[in-house]
Scaffold this motif. Structure first.
Motif, PDB file in Angstrom:
ATOM      1  N   PRO A  66      33.344  24.007  34.906  1.00 23.95           N
ATOM      2  CA  PRO A  66      33.285  25.501  34.261  1.00 23.95           C
ATOM      3  C   PRO A  66      34.589  26.082  34.126  1.00 23.95           C
ATOM      4  CG  PRO A  66      32.160  25.837  36.235  1.00 23.95           C
ATOM      5  CD  PRO A  66      32.400  24.330  36.082  1.00 23.95           C
ATOM      6  N   LYS A  67      34.988  26.435  33.187  1.00 24.62           N
ATOM      7  CA  LYS A  67      36.292  27.084  33.087  1.00 24.62           C
ATOM      8  C   LYS A  67      36.215  28.612  33.846  1.00 24.62           C
ATOM      9  CE  LYS A  67      37.752  24.831  28.681  1.00 24.62           C
ATOM     10  NZ  LYS A  67      37.872  25.256  27.217  1.00 24.62           N
ATOM     11  N   PRO A  68      37.275  28.928  34.387  1.00 27.31           N
ATOM     12  CA  PRO A  68      37.357  30.211  34.878  1.00 27.31           C
ATOM     13  C   PRO A  68      36.946  31.328  34.085  1.00 27.31           C
ATOM     14  CG  PRO A  68      39.478  29.301  34.901  1.00 27.31           C
ATOM     15  CD  PRO A  68      38.742  28.222  34.458  1.00 27.31           C
ATOM     16  N   THR A  69      36.340  32.404  34.590  1.00 29.19           N
ATOM     17  CA  THR A  69      35.954  33.306  33.468  1.00 29.19           C
ATOM     18  C   THR A  69      37.033  34.423  33.776  1.00 29.19           C
ATOM     19  OG1 THR A  69      33.651  33.230  34.306  1.00 29.19           O
ATOM     20  CG2 THR A  69      34.376  35.296  33.203  1.00 29.19           C
ATOM     21  N   ASN A  70      37.510  34.998  32.514  1.00 23.13           N
ATOM     22  CA  ASN A  70      38.567  35.867  32.479  1.00 23.13           C
ATOM     23  C   ASN A  70      38.163  37.238  33.217  1.00 23.13           C
ATOM     24  OD1 ASN A  70      40.151  34.296  30.962  1.00 23.13           O
ATOM     25  ND2 ASN A  70      39.350  34.634  29.017  1.00 23.13           N
ATOM     26  N   THR A  71      38.934  37.483  34.272  1.00 20.33           N
ATOM     27  CA  THR A  71      38.689  38.580  34.965  1.00 20.33           C
ATOM     28  C   THR A  71      39.386  39.688  34.513  1.00 20.33           C
ATOM     29  OG1 THR A  71      38.432  37.211  37.046  1.00 20.33           O
ATOM     30  CG2 THR A  71      38.667  39.821  37.360  1.00 20.33           C
ATOM     31  N   PRO A  72      38.541  40.984  33.886  1.00 19.65           N
ATOM     32  CA  PRO A  72      39.310  42.031  33.375  1.00 19.65           C
ATOM     33  C   PRO A  72      40.265  42.781  34.391  1.00 19.65           C
ATOM     34  CG  PRO A  72      37.378  42.655  33.721  1.00 19.65           C
ATOM     35  CD  PRO A  72      37.163  41.081  34.206  1.00 19.65           C
ATOM     36  N   LYS A  73      41.333  42.938  33.651  1.00 23.75           N
ATOM     37  CA  LYS A  73      42.333  43.625  34.433  1.00 23.75           C
ATOM     38  C   LYS A  73      41.884  45.039  34.824  1.00 23.75           C
ATOM     39  CE  LYS A  73      46.207  41.133  32.176  1.00 23.75           C
ATOM     40  NZ  LYS A  73      47.384  41.563  31.447  1.00 23.75           N
ATOM     41  N   ALA A  74      42.472  45.414  36.296  1.00 22.50           N
ATOM     42  CA  ALA A  74      42.048  46.643  36.639  1.00 22.50           C
ATOM     43  C   ALA A  74      42.564  47.800  35.878  1.00 22.50           C
ATOM     44  CB  ALA A  74      42.602  46.698  38.244  1.00 22.50           C
ATOM     45  N   THR A  75      41.655  48.656  35.522  1.00 25.84           N
ATOM     46  CA  THR A  75      42.155  49.867  34.914  1.00 25.84           C
ATOM     47  C   THR A  75      42.913  50.819  35.729  1.00 25.84           C
ATOM     48  OG1 THR A  75      40.174  49.592  33.434  1.00 25.84           O
ATOM     49  CG2 THR A  75      41.490  51.753  33.197  1.00 25.84           C
TER      50      THR A  75
END
Length: 287
Positions: free
Chosen positions: A146-155
């Motif tokens: 599985p491709k790595p899930t895009n982790t949202p950047k910290a706000t």
């Protein structure tokens, strides 16, 4: 080949020893062939029997001293009889020489020629050759990674800052402002509140001002007592400051004013609170 050569050499040495033995027998036999002067009466009339013994016959012990008696009976002198007895005893003690007899036709006996028997060579049993078995290779199974899930950047959460100035909630001076002050210390108590977002209060600054004297005299003091955040860090901060204002360079009947203000940890400052006016007693001064 080396085996055969060794056997032939051994047979040659054996034949040479036999020839030497026969020659020695023929040469030495005449030395003992002289007739012993014995009468015919003491010679045995029995034929020699060289057949193997049956193992049941008993041998009678014979003393050789009887030979001396026999020779003396032949009218020999004692010395001659002893000499003949010694010669006969020596002849009996020597081994009897033997020789190979001729066959009935007068020819030398047939000597069998040894036949060399070839020792069979050990035949090595062939070792079975191991035939490798083709082992099937495992079939590669494709695994879907599985491709790595895009982790949202910290706000970026803005950090609040303390910008509101602190406030004086209540205060008291002892003695109270007025005339006829007969001491050089005034006790100041200030209740302070610093509204959120707050980092707390650092100091309360106080001063007294003598309009007729310069320079103006100040007295700074720090918190005593306690101060807390009402509902956790950053919330409203409340506390109490208390300490003396020491008067100096104030003469009898001279008037002066008292001021004070609050400074929080972030550097925000409240306005001056005052003036609160006093005048000295006629009999009292503060050098």
């Amino acid at each position: 080949m080396n085996n055969r050569r060794w056997i032939m050499s051994a047979l040659g040495v054996l034949a040479l020893l036999v020839v030497v033995w026969i020659a020695a027998s023929l040469f030495l036999a005449p030395a003992y062939a002289d007739e012993v002067p014995l009468s015919m009466e003491i010679r045995s009339r029995l034929l020699a029997d060289y057949n193997p013994d049956d193992g049941q016959s008993l041998f009678t012990a014979l003393r050789l001293s009887i030979l001396g008696d026999t020779f003396r009976d032949q009218a020999l002198s004692p010395q001659e009889a002893e000499k003949q007895r010694a010669a006969l005893e020596a002849a009996l003690n020597d081994p009897v020489p033997t020789a190979t007899a001729l066959d009935f036709e007068g020819n030398a006996p047939h000597t069998a020629t040894s036949t060399i028997t070839v020792t069979p060579t050990e035949t090595l049993t062939p070792t079975p050759t191991f035939t490798p078995t083709n082992t099937p290779r495992p079939t590669a199974t494709k695994t879907n990674t599985p491709k790595p899930t895009n982790t949202p950047k910290a706000t970026n959460t803005p950090v609040p800052t303390d910008t509101a100035p602190p406030q004086i909630n209540a205060w008291s001076l002892s003695p109270t402002p007025g005339p006829n002050l007969a001491q050089c210390n005034i006790q100041l108590t200030v209740d302070v509140i610093d509204p959120s977002y707050s980092e707390g209060v650092s100091i309360v600054e106080a001063k007294h001002l003598i309009p007729s004297a310069t320079p103006v005299s100040y007295n700074h003091f720090t918190i005593t007592g306690s101060g807390i955040f009402v509902s956790g860090p950053g919330s409203d901060w409340v506390g109490t400051f208390s300490g003396p204002i020491s008067l100096s360079q104030v003469s009898a009947l001279e008037s002066f004013d008292v001021y004070f203000k609050v400074k929080d940890t972030a550097g925000n400052i409240s306005g001056w609170s005052g003036p609160y006016s006093y005048s000295m007693d006629s009999l009292w001064n503060c050098p």
